[in-house]
Scaffold this active site. Structure first.
Site, short mmCIF file in Angstrom:
data_model
loop_
_atom_site.label_atom_id
_atom_site.label_comp_id
_atom_site.label_asym_id
_atom_site.label_seq_id
_atom_site.Cartn_x
_atom_site.Cartn_y
_atom_site.Cartn_z
N HIS A 179 0.82 -1.21 0.00
CA HIS A 179 0.00 0.00 0.00
C HIS A 179 0.85 1.26 0.00
CE1 HIS A 179 -3.30 -2.71 1.11
NE2 HIS A 179 -4.11 -1.73 0.72
N LYS A 220 -0.89 4.95 4.63
CA LYS A 220 -1.85 4.04 5.27
C LYS A 220 -1.51 3.86 6.75
CE LYS A 220 -4.20 -0.39 4.66
NZ LYS A 220 -5.52 0.21 4.92
N1 LIG Z 1 -13.13 -0.59 1.71
C1 LIG Z 1 -12.37 -0.11 0.72
O1 LIG Z 1 -12.54 -0.46 -0.46
C2 LIG Z 1 -11.30 0.86 1.07
C3 LIG Z 1 -11.08 1.19 2.35
N2 LIG Z 1 -10.14 2.10 2.69
C4 LIG Z 1 -10.09 2.46 4.10
O2 LIG Z 1 -10.77 3.70 4.26
C5 LIG Z 1 -10.22 4.41 5.36
C6 LIG Z 1 -9.85 5.82 4.92
O3 LIG Z 1 -8.78 5.75 4.00
P1 LIG Z 1 -8.21 7.05 3.31
O4 LIG Z 1 -9.31 7.79 2.67
O5 LIG Z 1 -7.04 6.64 2.51
O6 LIG Z 1 -7.69 7.84 4.61
P2 LIG Z 1 -7.55 9.42 4.83
O7 LIG Z 1 -6.63 9.58 6.00
O8 LIG Z 1 -7.22 10.08 3.53
O9 LIG Z 1 -9.03 9.88 5.25
C7 LIG Z 1 -9.61 9.68 6.49
C8 LIG Z 1 -10.49 10.87 6.77
O10 LIG Z 1 -11.26 10.63 7.95
C9 LIG Z 1 -11.32 11.84 8.67
N3 LIG Z 1 -11.65 11.59 10.07
C10 LIG Z 1 -10.82 11.39 11.12
N4 LIG Z 1 -11.54 11.19 12.23
C11 LIG Z 1 -12.84 11.27 11.87
C12 LIG Z 1 -14.05 11.16 12.59
N5 LIG Z 1 -14.07 10.95 13.92
N6 LIG Z 1 -15.21 11.27 11.91
C13 LIG Z 1 -15.21 11.53 10.58
N7 LIG Z 1 -14.09 11.67 9.85
C14 LIG Z 1 -12.91 11.54 10.50
C15 LIG Z 1 -9.94 12.44 8.48
O11 LIG Z 1 -10.02 13.82 8.73
P3 LIG Z 1 -8.76 14.61 9.34
O12 LIG Z 1 -7.64 14.39 8.38
O13 LIG Z 1 -9.30 15.97 9.38
O14 LIG Z 1 -8.50 13.99 10.69
C16 LIG Z 1 -9.69 12.16 7.00
O15 LIG Z 1 -10.21 13.18 6.19
C17 LIG Z 1 -9.04 3.57 5.86
O16 LIG Z 1 -9.49 2.79 6.95
C18 LIG Z 1 -8.72 2.67 4.67
O17 LIG Z 1 -8.12 1.48 5.05
C19 LIG Z 1 -9.38 2.71 1.75
C20 LIG Z 1 -9.52 2.39 0.43
C21 LIG Z 1 -10.50 1.43 -0.03
O1 LIG Z 2 -5.95 2.22 2.94
C1 LIG Z 2 -6.12 1.88 1.75
O2 LIG Z 2 -5.70 2.54 0.79
C2 LIG Z 2 -6.87 0.65 1.49
N1 LIG Z 2 -7.44 0.07 2.49
C3 LIG Z 2 -8.26 -1.10 2.43
C4 LIG Z 2 -7.64 -2.21 3.22
O3 LIG Z 2 -7.09 -1.94 4.32
O4 LIG Z 2 -7.72 -3.37 2.79
C5 LIG Z 2 -8.66 -1.47 1.02
C6 LIG Z 2 -7.58 -1.24 0.01
O5 LIG Z 2 -6.60 -2.19 0.23
C7 LIG Z 2 -7.04 0.18 0.10
#
Ligand SMILES: NC(=O)C1=CN([C@@H]2O[C@H](COP(=O)(O)OP(=O)(O)OC[C@H]3O[C@@H](n4cnc5c(N)ncnc54)[C@H](OP(=O)(O)O)[C@@H]3O)[C@@H](O)[C@H]2O)C=CC1
Ligand SMILES: O=C(O)C1=N[C@H](C(=O)O)C[C@H](O)C1
Length: 262
Positions: free
Chosen positions: A152, A156
Site C-alpha cells: 500500500h 496508510k
Molecule cells: N473498503 C475499501 O474499499 C477501502 C477502504 N479504505 C479504508 O478507508 C479508510 C480511509 O482511507 P483514506 O481515505 O485513505 O484515509 P484518509 O486519511 O485520507 O481519510 C480519512 C479521513 O477521515 C477523517 N476523520 C478522522 N476522524 C474522523 C471522525 N471521527 N469522523 C469523521 N471523519 C474523520 C480524516 O479527517 P482529518 O484528516 O481531518 O483527521 C480524514 O479526512 C481507511 O481505513 C482505509 O483502510 C481505503 C480504500 C479502499
Molecule cells: O488504505 C487503503 O488505501 C486501502 N485500504 C483497504 C484495506 O485496508 O484493505 C482497502 C484497500 O486495500 C485500500
C-alpha cells in the site's frame, strides 16, 4: 433519489466517494461529516466549488439532513461509533473504513438485526479484490501452503490491511490453523516472517507510488501459484460503493463483504 451522507469527506476515499455521489443522478448528497471541519458548505472547498451540501462537525447534527445512507471512510476508532450511530437512527451504513475487530462486526450485526436496518461493512469495494479473495479461497483447498504480501501507499495507518485480514480469514476457513514454514525456524530480526493469522504469514509493504495491491502466493511440490490484484485508481472502489448504496436499503442485515451483495 437516495439521500446520502459521506463521513470523512476530506480524505482520499471520502472525497472520491463524495464526487461519486454528486455524479449519480439517483443519489442526493444531503451532507458531509468531519468532526474538525470548520466550513459550513461543501462548496467552500476548492475541489467541490459550485457543489452545495451542508458540512457537519457534530454527529447528532447530521440527523437534520435525514440521510438514508451513511458512507464511512474515516478511521477505525470513529467508524465503529459512526456505524452504531447510523444503525440506531435507521440510517443504512456503507462502511469502507478498515480496522473493525470480529467482535465489533458481531455487535454491529446484532444491532442491525434488532433495528431491522440493512448495511454493509466491506474492507475492499473493488471487484478485482473480491475475486482475488474468492479465487484464493478456492486455491487453498489444493494448496494449503500460502503467504500473503499486501502493498500500500505509505500514508496508510493500519497494518495488515483489512483486505489481507479478510483474505487470511477466508484461507483459514479452508486450510484451518496450520503453521507456515519450518517448525524450527528462528527470526534473527524480529518481524522477519511477518504477521501470523492462523499460521498464514502476512507481509505489509508501504511505499510511495503504490495505491493498493495484494499477492497471495501458494507453494506446492515443484509448482507455485500467485494470485495478484492491483488497484491503480481509487475510482475502482466506487462501482462497489455505488452498488452497495443502491442495494442495502432492501436488506435488513449488516453484511461484512461486498460479495454478499453482488
Ligand atoms: N473498503 C475499501 O474499499 C477501502 C477502504 N479504505 C479504508 O478507508 C479508510 C480511509 O482511507 P483514506 O481515505 O485513505 O484515509 P484518509 O486519511 O485520507 O481519510 C480519512 C479521513 O477521515 C477523517 N476523520 C478522522 N476522524 C474522523 C471522525 N471521527 N469522523 C469523521 N471523519 C474523520 C480524516 O479527517 P482529518 O484528516 O481531518 O483527521 C480524514 O479526512 C481507511 O481505513 C482505509 O483502510 C481505503 C480504500 C479502499
Ligand atoms: O488504505 C487503503 O488505501 C486501502 N485500504 C483497504 C484495506 O485496508 O484493505 C482497502 C484497500 O486495500 C485500500
Amino acid at each position: 433519489m437516495t439521500k446520502i451522507l459521506v463521513a470523512g469527506f476530506k480524505g482520499r476515499m471520502g472525497a472520491t466517494a463524495t464526487h461519486m455521489v454528486l455524479k449519480n443522478a439517483d443519489f442526493e448528497l444531503v451532507g458531509v461529516y468531519d468532526p474538525i471541519a470548520t466550513e459550513k458548505d461543501l462548496a467552500e472547498i476548492t475541489e467541490f466549488a459550485g457543489q452545495h451540501a451542508p458540512v457537519f462537525n457534530q454527529l447528532e447534527a447530521t440527523l437534520a439532513a435525514k440521510p438514508e445512507i451513511w458512507i464511512d471512510f474515516t478511521i477505525p476508532k470513529a467508524a465503529v461509533a459512526n456505524t452504531q450511530f447510523a444503525l440506531e437512527h435507521q440510517i443504512s451504513p456503507v462502511v469502507g473504513t478498515t480496522g473493525f475487530t470480529a467482535d465489533d462486526i458481531k455487535n454491529l450485526q446484532a444491532l442491525a438485526k434488532q433495528q431491522k436496518v440493512g448495511g454493509l461493512i466491506a474492507p475492499n469495494f473493488s471487484l478485482s479484490a473480491v475475486l482475488m479473495m474468492q479465487f484464493s479461497k478456492q486455491a487453498a483447498k489444493y494448496f494449503p501452503d500460502v503467504e500473503i504480501i499486501e502493498m500500500h501507499h505509505d500514508n496508510k495507518l493500519d497494518a495488515p490491511s483489512g483486505t489481507a485480514i479478510k483474505t487470511a480469514e477466508m484461507l483459514a476457513a479452508v486450510r484451518g490453523d496450520k503453521p507456515q514454514g519450518n517448525p524450527d525456524e528462528k527470526e534473527s530480526i524480529p518481524g522477519a516472517r511477518g504477521a501470523n493469522y492462523a499460521g498464514v504469514r502476512i507481509h505489509s509493504v508501504r511505499l510511495p507510488g503504490l495505491i493498493a495491491h495484494q499477492q497471495v502466493q501458494f507453494g506446492g511440490i515443484g509448482e507455485g501459484l500467485t494470485i495478484r490484484q492491483d488497484t491503480y485508481d481509487r475510482e475502482s472502489f466506487m462501482t462497489g460503493v455505488a452498488l452497495a448504496c443502491r442495494k442495502v436499503r432492501a436488506t435488513d442485515q449488516l453484511y461484512d463483504g461486498l460479495e454478499y451483495l453482488l
